[in-house]
Design an enzyme around this catalytic site. Structure first.
Site, PDB file in Angstrom:
ATOM      1  N   ASP A  61      -2.241  -6.210  -7.809  1.00  0.00           N
ATOM      2  CA  ASP A  61      -3.274  -5.637  -7.834  1.00  0.00           C
ATOM      3  C   ASP A  61      -4.367  -6.481  -7.198  1.00  0.00           C
ATOM      4  OD1 ASP A  61      -6.171  -4.808  -8.267  1.00  0.00           O
ATOM      5  OD2 ASP A  61      -5.461  -3.874 -10.304  1.00  0.00           O
TER       6      ASP A  61
ATOM      7  N   LEU B 251      -3.437  10.458  -0.296  1.00  0.00           N
ATOM      8  CA  LEU B 251      -3.946  10.259  -1.564  1.00  0.00           C
ATOM      9  C   LEU B 251      -5.721   9.816  -1.493  1.00  0.00           C
ATOM     10  CD1 LEU B 251      -1.877   8.927  -4.539  1.00  0.00           C
ATOM     11  CD2 LEU B 251      -2.610  11.171  -4.218  1.00  0.00           C
ATOM     12  N   ALA B 252      -5.859   8.756  -0.804  1.00  0.00           N
ATOM     13  CA  ALA B 252      -6.855   7.971  -0.519  1.00  0.00           C
ATOM     14  C   ALA B 252      -7.687   9.056   0.523  1.00  0.00           C
ATOM     15  CB  ALA B 252      -6.845   6.691   0.310  1.00  0.00           C
TER      16      ALA B 252
ATOM     17  N   SER C 235       1.956   8.246   2.366  1.00  0.00           N
ATOM     18  CA  SER C 235       0.856   6.757   2.904  1.00  0.00           C
ATOM     19  C   SER C 235       1.380   6.446   4.235  1.00  0.00           C
ATOM     20  CB  SER C 235       1.473   5.811   1.662  1.00  0.00           C
ATOM     21  OG  SER C 235       1.076   5.974   0.251  1.00  0.00           O
ATOM     22  N   ILE C 236       0.164   5.859   4.561  1.00  0.00           N
ATOM     23  CA  ILE C 236       0.275   5.431   5.868  1.00  0.00           C
ATOM     24  C   ILE C 236       1.301   4.257   5.875  1.00  0.00           C
ATOM     25  CG2 ILE C 236      -0.862   3.909   7.814  1.00  0.00           C
ATOM     26  CD1 ILE C 236      -3.223   6.069   7.256  1.00  0.00           C
TER      27      ILE C 236
ATOM     28  N   GLY D   4       0.829  -1.264  -0.012  1.00  0.00           N
ATOM     29  CA  GLY D   4       0.218  -0.150   0.039  1.00  0.00           C
ATOM     30  C   GLY D   4       0.921   1.218   0.155  1.00  0.00           C
TER      31      GLY D   4
ATOM     32  N   LYS E 100      -3.455  13.056   5.958  1.00  0.00           N
ATOM     33  CA  LYS E 100      -3.544  13.562   4.448  1.00  0.00           C
ATOM     34  C   LYS E 100      -2.747  12.707   3.644  1.00  0.00           C
ATOM     35  CE  LYS E 100      -4.606  18.310   6.120  1.00  0.00           C
ATOM     36  NZ  LYS E 100      -4.125  19.524   6.721  1.00  0.00           N
TER      37      LYS E 100
ATOM     38  N   LYS F 208     -15.000  -1.103   5.811  1.00  0.00           N
ATOM     39  CA  LYS F 208     -14.351  -1.089   7.087  1.00  0.00           C
ATOM     40  C   LYS F 208     -14.908  -1.834   8.376  1.00  0.00           C
ATOM     41  CE  LYS F 208     -10.641   1.422   5.703  1.00  0.00           C
ATOM     42  NZ  LYS F 208      -9.202   0.581   5.278  1.00  0.00           N
TER      43      LYS F 208
ATOM     44  N   TYR G  25     -18.132   8.987   4.076  1.00  0.00           N
ATOM     45  CA  TYR G  25     -17.255   7.954   4.112  1.00  0.00           C
ATOM     46  C   TYR G  25     -17.924   6.780   3.617  1.00  0.00           C
ATOM     47  CZ  TYR G  25     -13.289   5.255   5.870  1.00  0.00           C
ATOM     48  OH  TYR G  25     -12.135   4.337   5.731  1.00  0.00           O
TER      49      TYR G  25
HETATM   50  P1  NAD Z   1      -2.682   6.053   0.006  1.00  0.00           P
HETATM   51  O1  NAD Z   1      -3.686   6.577  -0.999  1.00  0.00           O
HETATM   52  O2  NAD Z   1      -1.339   6.676   0.470  1.00  0.00           O
HETATM   53  O3  NAD Z   1      -2.600   4.436   0.032  1.00  0.00           O
HETATM   54  C1  NAD Z   1      -3.524   3.615  -0.494  1.00  0.00           C
HETATM   55  C2  NAD Z   1      -3.185   2.383  -1.376  1.00  0.00           C
HETATM   56  O4  NAD Z   1      -3.866   1.472  -1.680  1.00  0.00           O
HETATM   57  C3  NAD Z   1      -2.315   2.980  -2.597  1.00  0.00           C
HETATM   58  O5  NAD Z   1      -0.966   2.273  -2.436  1.00  0.00           O
HETATM   59  C4  NAD Z   1      -2.947   2.119  -3.734  1.00  0.00           C
HETATM   60  O6  NAD Z   1      -2.050   1.574  -4.663  1.00  0.00           O
HETATM   61  C5  NAD Z   1      -3.417   1.126  -2.721  1.00  0.00           C
HETATM   62  N1  NAD Z   1      -4.737   0.305  -3.743  1.00  0.00           N
HETATM   63  C6  NAD Z   1      -5.920   0.756  -3.937  1.00  0.00           C
HETATM   64  N2  NAD Z   1      -6.467   0.047  -4.631  1.00  0.00           N
HETATM   65  C7  NAD Z   1      -5.663  -1.311  -4.869  1.00  0.00           C
HETATM   66  C8  NAD Z   1      -5.738  -2.375  -5.497  1.00  0.00           C
HETATM   67  N3  NAD Z   1      -6.576  -2.979  -6.420  1.00  0.00           N
HETATM   68  N4  NAD Z   1      -4.541  -3.378  -5.386  1.00  0.00           N
HETATM   69  C9  NAD Z   1      -3.542  -3.170  -4.797  1.00  0.00           C
HETATM   70  N5  NAD Z   1      -3.411  -1.782  -4.149  1.00  0.00           N
HETATM   71  C10 NAD Z   1      -4.454  -0.757  -4.134  1.00  0.00           C
HETATM   72  O7  NAD Z   1      -3.800   6.053   1.392  1.00  0.00           O
HETATM   73  P2  NAD Z   1      -3.667   5.979   2.916  1.00  0.00           P
HETATM   74  O8  NAD Z   1      -4.524   6.828   3.691  1.00  0.00           O
HETATM   75  O9  NAD Z   1      -2.326   5.685   3.240  1.00  0.00           O
HETATM   76  O10 NAD Z   1      -4.190   4.534   2.890  1.00  0.00           O
HETATM   77  C11 NAD Z   1      -3.821   3.175   3.754  1.00  0.00           C
HETATM   78  C12 NAD Z   1      -4.915   2.728   4.357  1.00  0.00           C
HETATM   79  O11 NAD Z   1      -5.203   3.409   5.506  1.00  0.00           O
HETATM   80  C13 NAD Z   1      -6.337   2.454   3.491  1.00  0.00           C
HETATM   81  O12 NAD Z   1      -6.776   1.108   3.987  1.00  0.00           O
HETATM   82  C14 NAD Z   1      -7.291   3.300   4.256  1.00  0.00           C
HETATM   83  O13 NAD Z   1      -8.684   3.227   4.235  1.00  0.00           O
HETATM   84  C15 NAD Z   1      -6.532   3.511   5.741  1.00  0.00           C
HETATM   85  N6  NAD Z   1      -6.983   4.585   6.488  1.00  0.00           N
HETATM   86  C16 NAD Z   1      -6.646   5.862   6.038  1.00  0.00           C
HETATM   87  C17 NAD Z   1      -7.020   7.172   7.002  1.00  0.00           C
HETATM   88  C18 NAD Z   1      -6.679   8.578   5.994  1.00  0.00           C
HETATM   89  O14 NAD Z   1      -6.901   9.425   6.753  1.00  0.00           O
HETATM   90  N7  NAD Z   1      -5.914   8.510   5.338  1.00  0.00           N
HETATM   91  C19 NAD Z   1      -7.348   6.828   8.205  1.00  0.00           C
HETATM   92  C20 NAD Z   1      -7.655   5.508   8.514  1.00  0.00           C
HETATM   93  C21 NAD Z   1      -7.384   4.445   7.907  1.00  0.00           C
END
Ligand code: NAD
Length: 281
Positions: A78, A213-214, A33-34, A27, A211, A181, A174
């Site tokens: 993927d 992309l997602a 990214s987290i 991810g 902050k 989730k 959401y």
């Molecule tokens: P991010 O955009 O940095 O990462 C999302 C990742 O998902 C990307 O690397 C993308 O390539 C991957 N992805 C999406 N579809 C995919 C697929 N079909 N196959 C493989 N990979 C795929 O965003 P983020 O916020 O770091 O998200 C990471 C996790 O943290 C997610 O589960 C998100 O729901 C969760 N989360 C985010 C937040 C927030 O505020 N950003 C808060 C709590 C939880």
């Protein structure tokens, strides 16, 4: 003097907490990214890492980051691909088994939903996007657990995923991602039960808004950021290193007695039912 020596020893012990441990990070899209926050913390503490990326576009951004952790192992995956595809979850674990005899942890930090449905009412969710969102954001973790099992069960290990408060209560826009989730959080408990006998622990971090992309795909994210930091007891949203530190605990032996757990890293936001009036002004 003795106290100083003790502190030095303690810090050396802590720095090597992941020494000898190998794991997969799924991810990383970029340095915000987290997954990257977690990868950096685990690598800084001695873990050997492999990474997965969704497609070639993401690979370009991943390479300089993974190189900084001294990792040279990356796999295209993927998670929506069928199991017989070369770049499916199953295909990826077959490739990992060729380079590592065993693994200690997997971090699953990925999710997806159509941006157009992360606004307005959940009521209007389409069947297609419902199924796609739950497939990518929830079911993929179960497939990861099943595919990782032959490698991770050899000496026990930790599976970790990422959730959000929107699984437990409604948060604006959401929508279907909250439903996904919730499914993911329920999966954690069932997987923890299934895998406990293999000494494989299954947990989630429920992070406050970060902050990324997602995160930016969710309509009105700015309001959620401002509200969360004003209402959270700690008065801030988590930084990547804070999510990373919690992941260090859950992927290391420090949490050897913990499974089936949703651990909040949100400044305490989840504990507030009714905010103080002064925090809303
Ligand atoms: P991010 O955009 O940095 O990462 C999302 C990742 O998902 C990307 O690397 C993308 O390539 C991957 N992805 C999406 N579809 C995919 C697929 N079909 N196959 C493989 N990979 C795929 O965003 P983020 O916020 O770091 O998200 C990471 C996790 O943290 C997610 O589960 C998100 O729901 C969760 N989360 C985010 C937040 C927030 O505020 N950003 C808060 C709590 C939880």
């Amino acid at each position: 003097m003795l106290a100083l020596l003790y502190l030095k020893q303690l810090s050396e012990d802590t720095m090597s907490i992941m020494n000898g441990k190998k794991g997969l990070i799924m991810g990383v899209a970029n340095e915000r990214s987290i997954a990257w926050g977690i990868a950096k913390t685990l690598a800084d503490n001695g873990a050997e890492l492999a990474f997965s990326y969704q497609n070639q576009g993401f690979k370009k951004r991943l390479i300089p980051l993974m190189t900084s952790t001294k990792s040279d192992k990356s796999f295209e995956c993927d998670v929506s691909k069928e199991s017989n595809d070369f770049n499916s979850i199953e295909g990826m674990f077959e490739k990992i088994a060729k380079i590592w005899k065993e693994i200690d942890f997997v971090v699953h930090a990925l999710a997806y939903s159509d941006k157009e449905e992360l606004k307005g009412k959940y009521l209007n969710c389409s069947r297609e996007n419902f199924l796609n969102t739950l497939n990518i954001s929830a079911f993929s973790f179960t497939r990861v657990a099943k595919s990782a099992l032959p490698l991770i069960s050899l000496k026990g290990g930790s599976l970790l995923t990422l959730s959000y408060l929107g699984a437990e209560r409604t948060t604006p826009n959401y929508n279907v991602m909250g439903v996904a989730k919730s499914a993911l959080e329920a999966s954690i408990k069932y997987l923890a039960m299934d895998l406990g006998k293999h000494n494989v622990r299954v947990n989630a971090l429920s992070a406050g808004p970060v902050k990324t992309l997602a995160g930016a795909a969710i309509s009105g994210a700015r309001h959620v950021f401002r509200y969360s930091e004003s209402v959270a007891p700690l008065k801030f949203n988590p930084q990547l290193n804070e999510v990373g530190n919690a992941a260090l605990y859950l992927t290391s032996n420090l949490s050897s007695g913990v499974t089936g757990n949703i651990h909040h890293v949100d400044g305490g936001l989840h504990s507030v039912a009714i905010p103080k009036q002064e925090n809303l002004d």
